[in-house]
Scaffold this active site. Structure first.
Site, PDB file in Angstrom:
ATOM      1  N   LYS A  40      -7.929   0.899  -2.385  1.00  0.00           N
ATOM      2  CA  LYS A  40      -7.196   0.186  -1.543  1.00  0.00           C
ATOM      3  C   LYS A  40      -7.012   1.367  -0.120  1.00  0.00           C
ATOM      4  O   LYS A  40      -7.111   1.081   0.674  1.00  0.00           O
ATOM      5  CB  LYS A  40      -5.728   0.209  -1.913  1.00  0.00           C
ATOM      6  N   THR A  45       0.438  -1.074  -0.558  1.00  0.00           N
ATOM      7  CA  THR A  45      -0.168  -0.006  -0.119  1.00  0.00           C
ATOM      8  C   THR A  45       0.460   1.624  -0.363  1.00  0.00           C
ATOM      9  O   THR A  45       1.588   1.338   1.090  1.00  0.00           O
ATOM     10  CB  THR A  45      -1.338  -0.157   1.415  1.00  0.00           C
ATOM     11  N   LYS A  86       0.109   5.424   8.234  1.00  0.00           N
ATOM     12  CA  LYS A  86       0.828   5.944   6.733  1.00  0.00           C
ATOM     13  C   LYS A  86      -0.765   5.524   5.903  1.00  0.00           C
ATOM     14  O   LYS A  86      -0.756   6.739   4.741  1.00  0.00           O
ATOM     15  CB  LYS A  86       1.478   4.351   6.327  1.00  0.00           C
TER      16      LYS A  86
HETATM   17  P1  NAD Z   1       6.174  -5.239   7.323  1.00  0.00           P
HETATM   18  O1  NAD Z   1       7.368  -4.236   7.185  1.00  0.00           O
HETATM   19  O2  NAD Z   1       6.361  -6.788   7.670  1.00  0.00           O
HETATM   20  O3  NAD Z   1       7.402  -5.999   5.605  1.00  0.00           O
HETATM   21  C1  NAD Z   1       8.084  -4.612   4.722  1.00  0.00           C
HETATM   22  C2  NAD Z   1       9.638  -5.268   4.310  1.00  0.00           C
HETATM   23  O4  NAD Z   1      10.415  -4.649   3.201  1.00  0.00           O
HETATM   24  C3  NAD Z   1      10.248  -5.765   5.265  1.00  0.00           C
HETATM   25  O5  NAD Z   1      11.092  -7.065   5.553  1.00  0.00           O
HETATM   26  C4  NAD Z   1      11.206  -4.643   5.346  1.00  0.00           C
HETATM   27  O6  NAD Z   1      12.667  -5.333   5.624  1.00  0.00           O
HETATM   28  C5  NAD Z   1      11.585  -4.633   4.208  1.00  0.00           C
HETATM   29  N1  NAD Z   1      12.225  -3.477   3.022  1.00  0.00           N
HETATM   30  C6  NAD Z   1      12.356  -2.467   3.915  1.00  0.00           C
HETATM   31  N2  NAD Z   1      13.039  -1.547   2.826  1.00  0.00           N
HETATM   32  C7  NAD Z   1      13.936  -2.380   2.454  1.00  0.00           C
HETATM   33  C8  NAD Z   1      13.876  -1.847   1.138  1.00  0.00           C
HETATM   34  N3  NAD Z   1      14.751  -0.810   0.554  1.00  0.00           N
HETATM   35  N4  NAD Z   1      14.216  -3.218   0.385  1.00  0.00           N
HETATM   36  C9  NAD Z   1      13.730  -4.406   0.204  1.00  0.00           C
HETATM   37  N5  NAD Z   1      13.758  -4.655   1.269  1.00  0.00           N
HETATM   38  C10 NAD Z   1      13.053  -3.842   1.973  1.00  0.00           C
HETATM   39  O7  NAD Z   1       5.087  -4.843   6.303  1.00  0.00           O
HETATM   40  P2  NAD Z   1       4.362  -6.067   6.123  1.00  0.00           P
HETATM   41  O8  NAD Z   1       2.997  -6.118   6.955  1.00  0.00           O
HETATM   42  O9  NAD Z   1       4.517  -6.980   5.581  1.00  0.00           O
HETATM   43  O10 NAD Z   1       3.006  -5.062   4.898  1.00  0.00           O
HETATM   44  C11 NAD Z   1       4.068  -4.795   3.713  1.00  0.00           C
HETATM   45  C12 NAD Z   1       2.873  -3.602   2.905  1.00  0.00           C
HETATM   46  O11 NAD Z   1       1.247  -4.368   2.949  1.00  0.00           O
HETATM   47  C13 NAD Z   1       2.646  -2.564   3.433  1.00  0.00           C
HETATM   48  O12 NAD Z   1       2.628  -1.342   2.455  1.00  0.00           O
HETATM   49  C14 NAD Z   1       1.165  -2.675   4.404  1.00  0.00           C
HETATM   50  O13 NAD Z   1       0.503  -1.629   4.524  1.00  0.00           O
HETATM   51  C15 NAD Z   1       0.935  -3.634   3.442  1.00  0.00           C
HETATM   52  N6  NAD Z   1      -0.062  -4.741   3.637  1.00  0.00           N
HETATM   53  C16 NAD Z   1       0.570  -4.810   5.180  1.00  0.00           C
HETATM   54  C17 NAD Z   1      -0.889  -6.240   5.777  1.00  0.00           C
HETATM   55  C18 NAD Z   1      -0.899  -6.545   6.525  1.00  0.00           C
HETATM   56  O14 NAD Z   1      -1.750  -6.903   7.553  1.00  0.00           O
HETATM   57  N7  NAD Z   1       0.474  -6.436   7.078  1.00  0.00           N
HETATM   58  C19 NAD Z   1      -2.418  -6.292   4.475  1.00  0.00           C
HETATM   59  C20 NAD Z   1      -2.348  -5.571   3.866  1.00  0.00           C
HETATM   60  C21 NAD Z   1      -1.849  -4.568   3.168  1.00  0.00           C
END
Ligand code: NAD
Length: 303
Positions: free
Chosen positions: A172, A96, A241
Protein backbone atom coordinates in the site's frame (compact mmCIF):
# COMPACT_ATOMS: atom_id res chain seq x y z
CA UNK A 1 -23.34 -13.57 11.38
CA UNK A 2 -20.04 -12.57 12.98
CA UNK A 3 -20.43 -9.74 15.47
CA UNK A 4 -18.29 -6.86 14.28
CA UNK A 5 -16.56 -3.90 15.89
CA UNK A 6 -15.45 -0.80 13.96
CA UNK A 7 -13.07 1.86 15.32
CA UNK A 8 -12.41 5.10 13.40
CA UNK A 9 -15.48 6.52 11.67
CA UNK A 10 -13.82 9.24 9.57
CA UNK A 11 -14.04 9.95 5.84
CA UNK A 12 -13.41 6.28 5.01
CA UNK A 13 -14.54 4.46 8.16
CA UNK A 14 -17.97 6.10 8.26
CA UNK A 15 -18.94 4.55 4.90
CA UNK A 16 -17.34 1.19 5.61
CA UNK A 17 -19.16 0.81 8.96
CA UNK A 18 -22.41 2.07 7.41
CA UNK A 19 -22.15 -0.54 4.63
CA UNK A 20 -21.57 -3.34 7.16
CA UNK A 21 -24.68 -2.26 9.09
CA UNK A 22 -26.75 -1.93 5.92
CA UNK A 23 -25.72 -5.46 4.95
CA UNK A 24 -27.22 -6.85 8.16
CA UNK A 25 -24.21 -7.09 10.51
CA UNK A 26 -24.43 -5.92 14.08
CA UNK A 27 -21.56 -3.50 14.60
CA UNK A 28 -20.16 -1.96 17.78
CA UNK A 29 -18.75 1.43 16.75
CA UNK A 30 -16.23 3.79 18.32
CA UNK A 31 -14.62 7.11 17.41
CA UNK A 32 -12.73 9.76 19.36
CA UNK A 33 -15.12 12.43 17.98
CA UNK A 34 -18.65 12.64 19.36
CA UNK A 35 -20.07 13.92 16.04
CA UNK A 36 -18.70 10.90 14.15
CA UNK A 37 -20.89 8.63 16.30
CA UNK A 38 -24.15 10.54 15.81
CA UNK A 39 -25.24 9.02 12.45
CA UNK A 40 -24.95 5.54 13.97
CA UNK A 41 -27.66 6.23 16.55
CA UNK A 42 -30.17 5.72 13.73
CA UNK A 43 -29.15 2.07 13.16
CA UNK A 44 -30.86 -0.50 15.44
CA UNK A 45 -28.02 -2.95 14.79
CA UNK A 46 -25.30 -0.46 15.88
CA UNK A 47 -24.02 -0.24 19.44
CA UNK A 48 -21.94 2.76 20.45
CA UNK A 49 -18.95 1.81 22.59
CA UNK A 50 -16.67 4.02 24.62
CA UNK A 51 -13.30 2.21 24.59
CA UNK A 52 -11.53 -0.37 22.40
CA UNK A 53 -11.54 -2.73 25.42
CA UNK A 54 -15.36 -2.47 25.53
CA UNK A 55 -15.52 -3.34 21.83
CA UNK A 56 -13.71 -6.62 22.58
CA UNK A 57 -16.67 -7.57 24.84
CA UNK A 58 -19.13 -6.96 22.00
CA UNK A 59 -17.39 -8.21 18.84
CA UNK A 60 -15.54 -11.22 17.42
CA UNK A 61 -13.98 -9.40 14.47
CA UNK A 62 -12.71 -5.84 15.04
CA UNK A 63 -11.96 -3.55 12.10
CA UNK A 64 -10.13 -0.23 12.38
CA UNK A 65 -9.70 2.74 10.02
CA UNK A 66 -7.41 5.15 11.85
CA UNK A 67 -5.35 8.17 10.80
CA UNK A 68 -1.79 7.03 11.56
CA UNK A 69 0.39 4.32 13.14
CA UNK A 70 0.62 6.07 16.53
CA UNK A 71 -3.16 6.12 16.91
CA UNK A 72 -3.44 2.52 15.69
CA UNK A 73 -0.87 1.44 18.29
CA UNK A 74 -2.70 3.36 21.07
CA UNK A 75 -6.02 1.79 20.11
CA UNK A 76 -4.51 -1.70 20.06
CA UNK A 77 -1.91 -1.60 22.80
CA UNK A 78 -2.63 1.48 24.97
CA UNK A 79 -4.66 1.96 28.13
CA UNK A 80 -8.21 0.57 27.56
CA UNK A 81 -6.82 -0.72 24.24
CA UNK A 82 -7.71 -4.00 22.53
CA UNK A 83 -5.01 -5.94 24.39
CA UNK A 84 -6.55 -4.93 27.73
CA UNK A 85 -9.91 -6.48 26.80
CA UNK A 86 -11.27 -9.98 26.11
CA UNK A 87 -9.33 -12.08 23.54
CA UNK A 88 -11.35 -11.93 20.30
CA UNK A 89 -11.07 -13.72 16.95
CA UNK A 90 -9.77 -11.35 14.29
CA UNK A 91 -8.28 -7.85 14.04
CA UNK A 92 -8.42 -6.15 10.62
CA UNK A 93 -6.56 -2.87 10.06
CA UNK A 94 -7.97 -1.07 7.00
CA UNK A 95 -5.89 2.07 7.56
CA UNK A 96 -2.53 2.95 6.08
CA UNK A 97 -0.33 2.54 9.11
CA UNK A 98 2.87 1.04 7.62
CA UNK A 99 4.43 -2.40 8.09
CA UNK A 100 6.29 -1.64 11.34
CA UNK A 101 3.11 -0.81 13.29
CA UNK A 102 1.32 -3.80 11.71
CA UNK A 103 4.14 -6.08 12.90
CA UNK A 104 4.17 -4.62 16.43
CA UNK A 105 0.38 -4.84 16.80
CA UNK A 106 0.27 -8.36 15.33
CA UNK A 107 3.01 -9.53 17.72
CA UNK A 108 1.00 -8.37 20.76
CA UNK A 109 -2.41 -9.56 19.57
CA UNK A 110 -1.25 -12.90 18.15
CA UNK A 111 0.16 -13.73 21.58
CA UNK A 112 -3.42 -13.40 22.88
CA UNK A 113 -4.77 -15.74 20.18
CA UNK A 114 -6.13 -12.99 17.89
CA UNK A 115 -5.57 -13.47 14.13
CA UNK A 116 -4.30 -10.21 12.59
CA UNK A 117 -4.87 -9.04 9.03
CA UNK A 118 -3.39 -5.83 7.66
CA UNK A 119 -5.83 -4.82 4.97
CA UNK A 120 -5.17 -1.31 3.63
CA UNK A 121 -7.50 -0.01 0.97
CA UNK A 122 -7.32 2.10 -2.17
CA UNK A 123 -10.08 3.89 -4.05
CA UNK A 124 -10.78 6.94 -1.90
CA UNK A 125 -13.97 8.16 -0.30
CA UNK A 126 -16.11 7.42 -3.42
CA UNK A 127 -14.84 3.81 -3.33
CA UNK A 128 -15.68 3.53 0.38
CA UNK A 129 -19.14 4.97 -0.26
CA UNK A 130 -19.95 2.49 -3.06
CA UNK A 131 -18.09 -0.54 -1.69
CA UNK A 132 -15.73 -0.59 -4.67
CA UNK A 133 -12.41 -0.25 -2.82
CA UNK A 134 -9.44 -2.42 -3.65
CA UNK A 135 -8.20 -4.18 -0.53
CA UNK A 136 -4.78 -5.77 -0.15
CA UNK A 137 -4.60 -8.24 2.71
CA UNK A 138 -1.75 -9.94 4.59
CA UNK A 139 -1.87 -12.35 7.53
CA UNK A 140 -3.01 -15.93 8.18
CA UNK A 141 -4.75 -17.33 5.07
CA UNK A 142 -7.50 -19.03 7.12
CA UNK A 143 -8.41 -15.69 8.72
CA UNK A 144 -8.44 -14.07 5.27
CA UNK A 145 -10.76 -16.79 3.89
CA UNK A 146 -13.06 -16.61 6.91
CA UNK A 147 -13.39 -12.81 6.70
CA UNK A 148 -13.69 -12.49 2.92
CA UNK A 149 -17.50 -12.06 3.06
CA UNK A 150 -17.03 -9.05 5.37
CA UNK A 151 -14.25 -7.56 3.21
CA UNK A 152 -16.40 -7.98 0.11
CA UNK A 153 -18.98 -5.58 1.57
CA UNK A 154 -16.26 -2.92 1.75
CA UNK A 155 -14.45 -3.56 -1.52
CA UNK A 156 -14.87 -5.43 -4.79
CA UNK A 157 -11.21 -6.09 -5.61
CA UNK A 158 -9.53 -8.07 -2.85
CA UNK A 159 -5.95 -9.38 -3.11
CA UNK A 160 -4.26 -11.83 -0.75
CA UNK A 161 -0.68 -10.54 -0.54
CA UNK A 162 0.98 -13.03 1.82
CA UNK A 163 1.05 -14.56 5.32
CA UNK A 164 3.42 -12.12 7.09
CA UNK A 165 2.12 -9.16 9.10
CA UNK A 166 2.82 -5.89 7.29
CA UNK A 167 3.19 -7.26 3.75
CA UNK A 168 -0.01 -5.58 2.57
CA UNK A 169 1.05 -2.34 4.26
CA UNK A 170 4.32 -2.42 2.31
CA UNK A 171 2.38 -2.82 -0.93
CA UNK A 172 0.00 0.00 0.00
CA UNK A 173 2.73 2.53 0.87
CA UNK A 174 4.54 1.61 -2.38
CA UNK A 175 1.31 2.32 -4.26
CA UNK A 176 0.79 5.67 -2.53
CA UNK A 177 4.41 6.60 -3.15
CA UNK A 178 3.79 6.11 -6.90
CA UNK A 179 0.58 8.10 -6.66
CA UNK A 180 2.42 10.96 -4.88
CA UNK A 181 5.24 11.00 -7.46
CA UNK A 182 2.69 11.08 -10.30
CA UNK A 183 0.82 13.98 -8.69
CA UNK A 184 3.93 16.11 -8.28
CA UNK A 185 5.38 15.29 -11.71
CA UNK A 186 2.00 16.01 -13.35
CA UNK A 187 1.75 19.34 -11.50
CA UNK A 188 5.20 20.31 -12.81
CA UNK A 189 4.40 19.28 -16.40
CA UNK A 190 0.99 20.98 -16.42
CA UNK A 191 2.36 24.27 -15.03
CA UNK A 192 5.19 24.17 -17.58
CA UNK A 193 2.70 23.69 -20.43
CA UNK A 194 0.33 26.43 -19.25
CA UNK A 195 3.26 28.82 -18.77
CA UNK A 196 4.19 28.12 -22.42
CA UNK A 197 0.60 28.91 -23.50
CA UNK A 198 -0.77 25.38 -23.94
CA UNK A 199 -4.40 24.57 -23.16
CA UNK A 200 -4.48 22.30 -20.05
CA UNK A 201 -7.43 20.21 -21.27
CA UNK A 202 -5.59 19.52 -24.55
CA UNK A 203 -2.53 18.52 -22.52
CA UNK A 204 -4.57 16.00 -20.47
CA UNK A 205 -6.30 14.66 -23.61
CA UNK A 206 -2.89 13.94 -25.14
CA UNK A 207 -1.27 12.55 -21.95
CA UNK A 208 -4.21 10.21 -21.37
CA UNK A 209 -3.68 8.46 -24.71
CA UNK A 210 0.13 8.66 -24.49
CA UNK A 211 2.97 7.39 -22.34
CA UNK A 212 2.65 10.17 -19.72
CA UNK A 213 -0.75 9.03 -18.41
CA UNK A 214 -1.05 8.28 -14.70
CA UNK A 215 -3.51 8.55 -11.80
CA UNK A 216 -3.15 12.36 -11.72
CA UNK A 217 -3.73 12.90 -15.46
CA UNK A 218 -6.57 10.35 -15.55
CA UNK A 219 -8.39 11.23 -12.31
CA UNK A 220 -7.10 14.01 -10.09
CA UNK A 221 -6.54 16.84 -12.60
CA UNK A 222 -9.80 16.35 -14.53
CA UNK A 223 -11.88 15.85 -11.36
CA UNK A 224 -10.44 18.47 -9.03
CA UNK A 225 -7.81 20.80 -10.57
CA UNK A 226 -9.04 22.11 -13.94
CA UNK A 227 -12.40 23.02 -12.34
CA UNK A 228 -10.49 24.50 -9.31
CA UNK A 229 -12.69 22.55 -6.85
CA UNK A 230 -9.73 20.82 -5.13
CA UNK A 231 -12.14 18.33 -3.57
CA UNK A 232 -10.57 15.01 -4.49
CA UNK A 233 -11.03 13.83 -0.87
CA UNK A 234 -7.53 12.85 0.26
CA UNK A 235 -5.80 15.17 2.73
CA UNK A 236 -2.23 16.45 2.18
CA UNK A 237 -1.39 15.38 5.74
CA UNK A 238 -2.32 11.77 4.91
CA UNK A 239 -0.25 11.83 1.71
CA UNK A 240 2.76 13.14 3.66
CA UNK A 241 2.24 10.40 6.26
CA UNK A 242 2.16 7.69 3.55
CA UNK A 243 5.30 8.91 1.76
CA UNK A 244 7.07 9.30 5.14
CA UNK A 245 6.06 5.71 6.04
CA UNK A 246 7.45 4.53 2.70
CA UNK A 247 10.77 6.33 3.25
CA UNK A 248 10.97 4.97 6.80
CA UNK A 249 10.48 1.46 5.44
CA UNK A 250 13.13 2.06 2.75
CA UNK A 251 15.55 2.99 5.55
CA UNK A 252 14.62 -0.08 7.62
CA UNK A 253 15.18 -2.35 4.60
CA UNK A 254 18.26 -0.57 3.22
CA UNK A 255 16.54 0.25 -0.10
CA UNK A 256 17.49 3.50 -1.87
CA UNK A 257 14.75 5.88 -3.02
CA UNK A 258 16.27 9.01 -4.63
CA UNK A 259 13.00 10.50 -5.84
CA UNK A 260 11.29 9.56 -2.57
CA UNK A 261 13.41 11.93 -0.45
CA UNK A 262 12.36 14.89 -2.60
CA UNK A 263 8.73 13.82 -2.69
CA UNK A 264 8.65 13.50 1.10
CA UNK A 265 10.18 16.98 1.58
CA UNK A 266 7.77 18.41 -0.97
CA UNK A 267 4.69 17.03 0.83
CA UNK A 268 6.09 18.29 4.14
CA UNK A 269 6.23 21.75 2.59
CA UNK A 270 2.69 21.37 1.24
CA UNK A 271 1.39 20.31 4.65
CA UNK A 272 3.06 23.31 6.32
CA UNK A 273 2.12 25.79 3.58
CA UNK A 274 -1.46 24.73 2.80
CA UNK A 275 -2.35 22.84 6.00
CA UNK A 276 -2.62 19.11 6.74
CA UNK A 277 -6.35 19.17 5.94
CA UNK A 278 -5.88 20.73 2.49
CA UNK A 279 -6.81 18.49 -0.43
CA UNK A 280 -3.81 16.68 -1.84
CA UNK A 281 -4.58 18.04 -5.35
CA UNK A 282 -3.74 21.52 -4.01
CA UNK A 283 0.01 20.78 -4.38
CA UNK A 284 -0.29 22.25 -7.86
CA UNK A 285 -0.89 25.65 -6.25
CA UNK A 286 2.74 25.81 -5.08
CA UNK A 287 4.08 25.30 -8.62
CA UNK A 288 1.50 27.80 -9.87
CA UNK A 289 2.68 30.44 -7.39
CA UNK A 290 6.29 30.03 -8.47
CA UNK A 291 5.46 30.17 -12.20
CA UNK A 292 2.69 32.80 -11.87
CA UNK A 293 0.12 30.81 -13.87
CA UNK A 294 -3.00 28.78 -13.01
CA UNK A 295 -3.87 25.36 -14.45
CA UNK A 296 -7.54 25.96 -15.08
CA UNK A 297 -10.14 25.22 -17.71
CA UNK A 298 -11.28 28.84 -18.07
CA UNK A 299 -8.89 31.18 -19.85
CA UNK A 300 -8.04 33.13 -16.66
CA UNK A 301 -4.66 31.49 -16.36
CA UNK A 302 -2.30 34.32 -15.40
CA UNK A 303 -1.77 35.09 -11.71
P1 NAD B 1 -9.97 10.58 8.87
O1 NAD B 1 -8.99 11.45 9.58
O2 NAD B 1 -11.14 11.20 8.17
O3 NAD B 1 -10.58 9.47 9.92
C1 NAD B 1 -9.91 8.95 11.03
C2 NAD B 1 -10.93 8.77 12.15
O4 NAD B 1 -10.27 8.17 13.29
C3 NAD B 1 -11.52 10.09 12.65
O5 NAD B 1 -12.93 10.01 12.67
C4 NAD B 1 -10.95 10.25 14.05
O6 NAD B 1 -11.81 10.95 14.93
C5 NAD B 1 -10.78 8.80 14.45
N1 NAD B 1 -9.85 8.63 15.57
C6 NAD B 1 -8.67 9.27 15.77
N2 NAD B 1 -8.11 8.83 16.91
C7 NAD B 1 -8.95 7.89 17.43
C8 NAD B 1 -8.91 7.08 18.60
N3 NAD B 1 -7.89 7.12 19.46
N4 NAD B 1 -9.96 6.24 18.81
C9 NAD B 1 -11.00 6.18 17.95
N5 NAD B 1 -11.09 6.93 16.84
C10 NAD B 1 -10.06 7.77 16.58
O7 NAD B 1 -9.11 9.70 7.88
P2 NAD B 1 -9.65 8.86 6.60
O8 NAD B 1 -9.50 9.68 5.39
O9 NAD B 1 -10.94 8.22 6.95
O10 NAD B 1 -8.48 7.75 6.53
C11 NAD B 1 -8.41 6.68 7.46
C12 NAD B 1 -7.24 5.80 7.06
O11 NAD B 1 -7.46 5.29 5.75
C13 NAD B 1 -5.90 6.55 7.02
O12 NAD B 1 -4.88 5.71 7.49
C14 NAD B 1 -5.72 6.87 5.55
O13 NAD B 1 -4.37 7.00 5.18
C15 NAD B 1 -6.38 5.65 4.90
N6 NAD B 1 -6.92 5.90 3.55
C16 NAD B 1 -7.63 7.03 3.28
C17 NAD B 1 -8.13 7.23 1.99
C18 NAD B 1 -8.89 8.50 1.62
O14 NAD B 1 -9.10 8.72 0.41
N7 NAD B 1 -9.34 9.30 2.57
C19 NAD B 1 -7.90 6.27 1.00
C20 NAD B 1 -7.21 5.11 1.32
C21 NAD B 1 -6.72 4.94 2.61
Amino acid sequence: MTKLGFIGLGNMGFHMARRLLENGHSVAVLDAREEALKPFQAYPNAVIASTPAEITQLADTILVSLPNPQVAKNVALGEYGLTSGRPFQTYIDLSTTGPEAAQQIAAALTERGVACLDAPVSGGVPGAEKGTLSIMVAGPKEAYDANLPVLEIIGNKTFYVGPEAGQAQTLKISNNYLSAVALIATSEAMVLGVKAGLDPQTMLDVFNVSSGRNSATLDKFPAAVLNRNFDYGFKSGLMYKDVALCMHEADRLGATMWIGSNVKEFFKLTKEHLGADSDTTEVVRLFEEWAKVRVEASEERLI
